[in-house]
Design an enzyme around this catalytic site. Sequence first.
Site, PDB file in Angstrom:
ATOM      1  CG  HIS A  65      38.346  40.136  27.786  1.00 20.32           C
ATOM      2  ND1 HIS A  65      38.205  39.130  29.295  1.00 20.32           N
ATOM      3  CD2 HIS A  65      39.571  40.270  27.660  1.00 20.32           C
ATOM      4  CE1 HIS A  65      39.001  40.202  29.944  1.00 20.32           C
ATOM      5  NE2 HIS A  65      39.748  40.016  29.107  1.00 20.32           N
ATOM      6  CD  GLN A 161      45.712  44.987  33.058  1.00 13.93           C
ATOM      7  OE1 GLN A 161      45.625  45.914  32.457  1.00 13.93           O
ATOM      8  NE2 GLN A 161      46.155  44.292  34.138  1.00 13.93           N
ATOM      9  CG  HIS A 224      41.419  41.184  33.298  1.00 17.10           C
ATOM     10  ND1 HIS A 224      40.103  41.462  33.380  1.00 17.10           N
ATOM     11  CD2 HIS A 224      41.955  41.215  32.523  1.00 17.10           C
ATOM     12  CE1 HIS A 224      40.889  42.801  31.975  1.00 17.10           C
ATOM     13  NE2 HIS A 224      41.899  41.560  31.251  1.00 17.10           N
ATOM     14  CD  GLU A 227      45.478  37.220  31.805  1.00 19.98           C
ATOM     15  OE1 GLU A 227      45.235  38.121  31.990  1.00 19.98           O
ATOM     16  OE2 GLU A 227      46.118  37.582  30.275  1.00 19.98           O
TER      17      GLU A 227
HETATM   18  N1  17E Z   1      45.909  42.877  30.983  1.00 19.92           N
HETATM   19  C1  17E Z   1      45.649  42.131  31.748  1.00 19.92           C
HETATM   20  O1  17E Z   1      45.201  41.796  32.506  1.00 19.92           O
HETATM   21  N2  17E Z   1      45.676  40.801  31.269  1.00 19.92           N
HETATM   22  C2  17E Z   1      45.487  41.218  29.511  1.00 19.92           C
HETATM   23  N3  17E Z   1      45.590  39.378  28.961  1.00 19.92           N
HETATM   24  C3  17E Z   1      45.905  41.729  28.719  1.00 19.92           C
HETATM   25  C4  17E Z   1      45.790  42.966  29.498  1.00 19.92           C
HETATM   26  C5  17E Z   1      45.398  41.915  27.622  1.00 19.92           C
HETATM   27 FE   FE2 Z   2      42.194  41.347  28.674  1.00 24.57          FE
END
Ligand code: 17E
Ligand code: FE2
Length: 431
Positions: A65, A161, A224, A227
């Site tokens: 990753h 993103q 992702h 998070e």
């Molecule tokens: N973009 C994201 O969504 N999460 C991350 N940890 C990084 C980039 C580094």
């Molecule tokens: Fe990431």
Amino acid sequence: MDTLYANARIAGTDKPQDLLVEEGRFTRIGEGLARELPAQGYDMTGIETVDLNGKLVCPPFCDTHLHLDYVFTARKPGAANESGTLFEGIQRWSDTKADLTVDEVKTRARKAVAMELRHGVQYIRSHADVTDPNLTSLKALLELREELKDVVTIQIVSFPQEGMYSYRGPHGETGAELVEEGLRMGADCVGGIPHYEACREFGERSMHTVVDLAVKYGRLIDVHCDETDDPNSRFVELLAALAHAEGIGEMTTASHTCSLGSADNSYFFHLTKLLKAARINFACAPTENLYLQGRQDTFPKRRGITRVKELTDNGINVSLGQDSMQDPWYPLGNGNMMIILDYVLHLAQMMSFAELDDALKFPTVNGATTMHLGDGYGIAEGRPANFIVLDATTPFEAVYERADVVRSVRAGCTLFTAETTVDTDLPIMRG
Ligand code: 17E
Ligand code: FE2
């Protein structure tokens, strides 16, 4: 160059092993080959012998990753992340990404790959931000994947993103449409970011889209996922259930999943049944998430990482990632998987001797499982001669010393030894 690597320590064997490498593959592995082969009349002409002095040989590290398009942008004007949160990182990247060019992304990414190589990585899964109408990051990384394929295997995730349904491009294009365009252009994996979407329903819709696209194009999945410290962010369950229903659980990875570190045990207990059945993979980025999460906490402050120990104890695959190298999310990161491993063992409290003796699986075979490398990976006769040598004699010592990688070999060619930097003749140093 055909080579007999003598005196290698391989995990799980008591005696030093010799490895014969011919035409880029392991052809014989066993004890005492350096003596036996000539005695058996094996033609040793043209075969060089390299004595590894009992050092530990293992398959190359996998960084499962990483965001190669983001590396070394932390010091750009406007990129500084003052709150240290994930969401400010995304905003800062968005604010400063308009001036990317294919050449400049490649130059930065090439430097990052060279650093990873020097730490023994030969397999990288990189995200490429496709919430950009020009798809500059993706174009750059597709070129680099091809240019560097002899020294490193790069898998690319078509990664939105700024969201599949939260992002709108200048011509009204959605993030979902751009992800699909990325797959048509040749990305290896479908990405998503459900916790970033404007509302839960959009996040759920994005999980359906991810799985539909993976089926339509026959690609891997790397989302992702969750998070955040918010225990109500539970997209991983939908991702796992949808992938399982399509029979593609093993081709699916949930990255980060920080919310599992905040979820209560009864929820996790229930979820575990689904995860075991679906056999999805998890990718953990311990250093970044230790830094980025817990930012709304005062004290007690959460650790930010997913349940590496509990997932592992349930037989669910967890691999590791560097995630960032000096980007708007994280100001450090040098591609040294031994540092990443060290953090995860501390944060996940995995320090029984059995766990320590087995810990090298995280940056090696577990990574290969996430990346679906199959028979292309591992120290075995008939497989490509891709391996690294650690400055240690046992797996425990390697972890204990956070051992340096003193040699990296790919398809029988030496990428570097402790005495050299990355070979300047490699294509990575040109261009
Ligand atoms: N973009 C994201 O969504 N999460 C991350 N940890 C990084 C980039 C580094
Ligand atoms: Fe990431």
